[in-house]
Design a protein around this motif. Structure first.
Motif, PDB file in Angstrom:
ATOM      1  N   SER A   1       0.837  -1.191   0.000  1.00  0.00           N
ATOM      2  CA  SER A   1       0.000   0.000   0.000  1.00  0.00           C
ATOM      3  C   SER A   1       0.876   1.247   0.000  1.00  0.00           C
ATOM      4  CB  SER A   1      -0.907  -0.010   1.234  1.00  0.00           C
ATOM      5  OG  SER A   1      -0.132   0.269   2.396  1.00  0.00           O
ATOM      6  N   PRO A   2       0.279   2.436  -0.099  1.00  0.00           N
ATOM      7  CA  PRO A   2       1.075   3.674   0.002  1.00  0.00           C
ATOM      8  C   PRO A   2       1.776   3.846   1.350  1.00  0.00           C
ATOM      9  CG  PRO A   2      -1.088   4.107  -0.965  1.00  0.00           C
ATOM     10  CD  PRO A   2      -1.117   2.707  -0.483  1.00  0.00           C
ATOM     11  N   TRP A   3       1.369   3.072   2.371  1.00  0.00           N
ATOM     12  CA  TRP A   3       1.988   3.159   3.696  1.00  0.00           C
ATOM     13  C   TRP A   3       3.099   2.122   3.888  1.00  0.00           C
ATOM     14  CZ3 TRP A   3      -3.451   2.891   3.200  1.00  0.00           C
ATOM     15  CH2 TRP A   3      -4.102   4.125   3.344  1.00  0.00           C
ATOM     16  N   ALA A   4       3.554   1.531   2.795  1.00  0.00           N
ATOM     17  CA  ALA A   4       4.537   0.444   2.886  1.00  0.00           C
ATOM     18  C   ALA A   4       5.828   0.889   3.575  1.00  0.00           C
ATOM     19  CB  ALA A   4       4.846  -0.099   1.497  1.00  0.00           C
ATOM     20  N   ILE A   5       6.347   2.062   3.228  1.00  0.00           N
ATOM     21  CA  ILE A   5       7.628   2.510   3.787  1.00  0.00           C
ATOM     22  C   ILE A   5       7.524   2.757   5.296  1.00  0.00           C
ATOM     23  CG2 ILE A   5       9.352   4.347   3.762  1.00  0.00           C
ATOM     24  CD1 ILE A   5       8.914   4.575   0.750  1.00  0.00           C
ATOM     25  N   PRO A   6       6.532   3.537   5.784  1.00  0.00           N
ATOM     26  CA  PRO A   6       6.434   3.696   7.248  1.00  0.00           C
ATOM     27  C   PRO A   6       6.094   2.390   7.963  1.00  0.00           C
ATOM     28  CG  PRO A   6       4.595   4.773   6.127  1.00  0.00           C
ATOM     29  CD  PRO A   6       5.586   4.417   5.078  1.00  0.00           C
ATOM     30  N   PHE A   7       5.353   1.504   7.320  1.00  0.00           N
ATOM     31  CA  PHE A   7       5.015   0.223   7.940  1.00  0.00           C
ATOM     32  C   PHE A   7       6.280  -0.608   8.172  1.00  0.00           C
ATOM     33  CE2 PHE A   7       3.912  -4.332   7.302  1.00  0.00           C
ATOM     34  CZ  PHE A   7       3.159  -4.514   8.457  1.00  0.00           C
ATOM     35  N   LYS A   8       7.160  -0.659   7.174  1.00  0.00           N
ATOM     36  CA  LYS A   8       8.403  -1.422   7.326  1.00  0.00           C
ATOM     37  C   LYS A   8       9.372  -0.726   8.277  1.00  0.00           C
ATOM     38  CE  LYS A   8       8.080  -3.758   2.865  1.00  0.00           C
ATOM     39  NZ  LYS A   8       8.692  -4.002   1.526  1.00  0.00           N
ATOM     40  N   ALA A   9       9.354   0.607   8.279  1.00  0.00           N
ATOM     41  CA  ALA A   9      10.242   1.352   9.189  1.00  0.00           C
ATOM     42  C   ALA A   9       9.841   1.158  10.648  1.00  0.00           C
ATOM     43  CB  ALA A   9      10.220   2.833   8.837  1.00  0.00           C
ATOM     44  N   LEU A  10       8.554   0.896  10.881  1.00  0.00           N
ATOM     45  CA  LEU A  10       8.063   0.693  12.242  1.00  0.00           C
ATOM     46  C   LEU A  10       8.826  -0.418  12.947  1.00  0.00           C
ATOM     47  CD1 LEU A  10       5.922   0.975  14.545  1.00  0.00           C
ATOM     48  CD2 LEU A  10       4.516  -0.651  13.238  1.00  0.00           C
ATOM     49  N   TRP A  11       9.108  -1.489  12.231  1.00  0.00           N
ATOM     50  CA  TRP A  11       9.731  -2.670  12.845  1.00  0.00           C
ATOM     51  C   TRP A  11      11.229  -2.479  13.064  1.00  0.00           C
ATOM     52  CZ3 TRP A  11       5.665  -4.767  14.565  1.00  0.00           C
ATOM     53  CH2 TRP A  11       4.494  -4.782  13.812  1.00  0.00           C
ATOM     54  N   GLU A  12      11.798  -1.408  12.530  1.00  0.00           N
ATOM     55  CA  GLU A  12      13.226  -1.142  12.713  1.00  0.00           C
ATOM     56  C   GLU A  12      13.496  -0.147  13.841  1.00  0.00           C
ATOM     57  OE1 GLU A  12      15.433  -2.905  11.136  1.00  0.00           O
ATOM     58  OE2 GLU A  12      13.795  -3.920  10.074  1.00  0.00           O
ATOM     59  N   ILE A  13      12.461   0.314  14.520  1.00  0.00           N
ATOM     60  CA  ILE A  13      12.635   1.268  15.621  1.00  0.00           C
ATOM     61  C   ILE A  13      13.464   0.612  16.730  1.00  0.00           C
ATOM     62  CG2 ILE A  13      11.435   2.528  17.450  1.00  0.00           C
ATOM     63  CD1 ILE A  13       9.069   2.838  15.558  1.00  0.00           C
ATOM     64  N   PRO A  14      14.563   1.247  17.157  1.00  0.00           N
ATOM     65  CA  PRO A  14      15.388   0.654  18.223  1.00  0.00           C
ATOM     66  C   PRO A  14      14.748   0.829  19.602  1.00  0.00           C
ATOM     67  CG  PRO A  14      16.323   2.741  17.514  1.00  0.00           C
ATOM     68  CD  PRO A  14      15.147   2.484  16.605  1.00  0.00           C
ATOM     69  N   ILE A  15      14.743  -0.243  20.362  1.00  0.00           N
ATOM     70  CA  ILE A  15      14.182  -0.235  21.713  1.00  0.00           C
ATOM     71  C   ILE A  15      15.150  -0.990  22.623  1.00  0.00           C
ATOM     72  CG2 ILE A  15      12.260  -0.961  23.186  1.00  0.00           C
ATOM     73  CD1 ILE A  15      10.463  -0.885  20.728  1.00  0.00           C
ATOM     74  N   GLY A  16      15.431  -0.443  23.799  1.00  0.00           N
ATOM     75  CA  GLY A  16      16.302  -1.156  24.711  1.00  0.00           C
ATOM     76  C   GLY A  16      16.909  -0.273  25.765  1.00  0.00           C
TER      77      GLY A  16
END
Length: 440
Positions: free
Chosen positions: A48-63
């Protein structure tokens, strides 16, 4: 005359919702349905048009950082290696329960799904290696190993009582066996360079758990905290962290602490008190009431209690989260032409049923295994076709095995292979149940 209403727990307003929700959780197939919805949503967003932010969501660093120690990971890593540890923990609990106190206590009955799972891993791997010999994706052979438990049980649930219960037990046991086999392969074959200090700390943690259990420490929060520390040590060691879930599941006791006779005696102390409001203060009757509550809890084994607690969370939260994080496949016609897609599809659709059925037939013929009553060869063959649904574990291993150029083609192969396997298995089951209805 005993009033039936007084023999039940009192009702609260919230029970109108929690009772219905409890019934919802008991339906195993709904976990598969929710997983399917998560897969479709992930695929829709990835294209979809939201593909780039959707994939970027899973790369957010947490820790967190503690001096030189860095425990920062991407969101996808925490899901795949953190939350999925609970999935493998539950799988390990189910396997131990079935073998020690369940239907698989009979060695020859347990041998059939074990041997079938072995065949369902070996034959697809050989087919995959034959397709990918000398090619870059050769190392991804683990993607065709395991069967997706939730989807398979969901498919069987469509037929209700029209299929033998022995088929459900066979496929559930098989899926558990090859899930454990797959994660062992992941831990050994897809790990990194070993950090022996971290690995030693993890081994010390496992030993500490055994020591606390020997001393009679029964507090689940204590073991949960130790389990988290062990996970961090295994994650830092280079061994795949999810193996900690498998080991902790195997270590969980199946022995009941309070047997039925002792439970009745303890409850009898509470029932012997006269009616009235005398359960407050530091009194002996209050002590007996608290003891009774603990006795009721401990009349179930730790394996059963923990499994019942975690299973809904794994089925309705962990697995959909994993699907959202990993099933976002960008559909590109060029990916279908890659050999890795064909190798995975062939391994799942052809290799899994051939391995499962072939090894089962040989095991029964030579006498090392027996079929459960009601499990005919025709139903076993239909179930063998369903074992090609390898979605969850296949995606899990694919993320560890392939580079960015091949990963999407591999995921397409997994998706297509799983859909074809499900279609074939369901059609065979429809034909078998229809024929059975005509005959009887």
């Amino acid at each position: 005359m005993i009033d039936k209403r007084s023999s039940r727990l009192p009702h609260e307003i919230a029970d109108r919702f929690t009772i219905l929700f409890g019934r919802f959780l008991k339906v195993e197939a709904l976990a598969g349905g929710l997983l399917l919805l998560a897969v479709l949503l992930a695929m829709a967003l990835a294209n979809s048009p939201w593909a780039i932010p959707f994939k970027a969501l899973w790369e957010i660093p947490i820790g967190l950082n503690f001096g030189s120690l860095n425990f920062t990971r991407s969101l996808q890593h925490w899901i795949n290696d953190g939350l999925m540890t609970s999935f493998f923990f539950v799988i390990s609990l189910e396997l131990k329960r079935e073998i020690v106190i369940g239907e698989l206590r009979n060695v020859k009955l347990a041998a059939l799904p074990f041997v079938a799972a072995l065949g369902g891993m070996i034959v697809p791997i050989l087919i995959y290696l034959a397709f990918m010999r000398g090619q870059p994706g050769y190392y991804g052979w683990g993607t065709v190993m395991a069967t997706d438990t939730a989807f398979v049980i969901g498919c069987l649930a469509l037929f209700g009582s029209r299929i033998p219960s022995a088929l459900r037990l066979f496929l559930l046991s098989l899926a558990i066996f090859d899930d454990v086999g797959a994660i062992l392969v992941v831990a050994v074959g897809y790990g990194e360079a070993l950090n022996w200090s971290a690995l030693g700390l993890a081994v010390f943690g496992f030993g500490l758990i055994l020591g606390l259990a020997f001393l009679g420490i029964r507090s689940i929060p204590v073991y949960f905290l130790l389990g988290c520390i062990i996970w961090l040590c295994v994650d830092a060691s280079g061994v795949h962290a999810t193996i900690s879930g498998v080991i902790l599941g195997v270590m969980t006791p199946t022995r009941i602490w309070v047997n039925d006779m002792r439970l009745r005696e303890i409850l009898g102390q509470v029932l012997s008190y006269p009616k009235g409001e005398h359960w407050s203060g530091d009194t002996m009757d209050r002590h007996h009431l608290r003891q009774a509550g603990r006795a009721v809890t401990e009349s179930l084994s730790p394996v059963e209690r923990i499994e019942m607690t975690l299973h809904p969370w794994v089925g309705f939260a962990v697995m959909p989260a994993f699907a959202l994080a990993n099933a976002g496949i960008t559909i590109d016609s060029a990916d279908f032409g890659q050999s890795v897609s064909l190798a995975i599809v062939t391994g799942l659709v052809l290799g899994k049923p051939l391995g499962v059925f072939g090894f089962s037939w040989v095991a029964v013929r030579i006498g090392i295994a027996v079929r459960a009553p009601g499990l005919s060869w025709s139903y076993l063959a239909a179930g063998a076709c369903l074992t090609g649904i390898g979605f969850t574990m296949s995606l899990f291993i694919a993320d560890l095995s392939y580079n960015a150029e091949m990963l999407n083609a591999a995921k397409l192969g997994i998706f297509c292979g799983s859909v074809i396997s499900a279609t074939i298995g369901l059609l065979v089951l429809v034909w078998l149940t229809f024929r059975h209805r005509l005959l009887f």
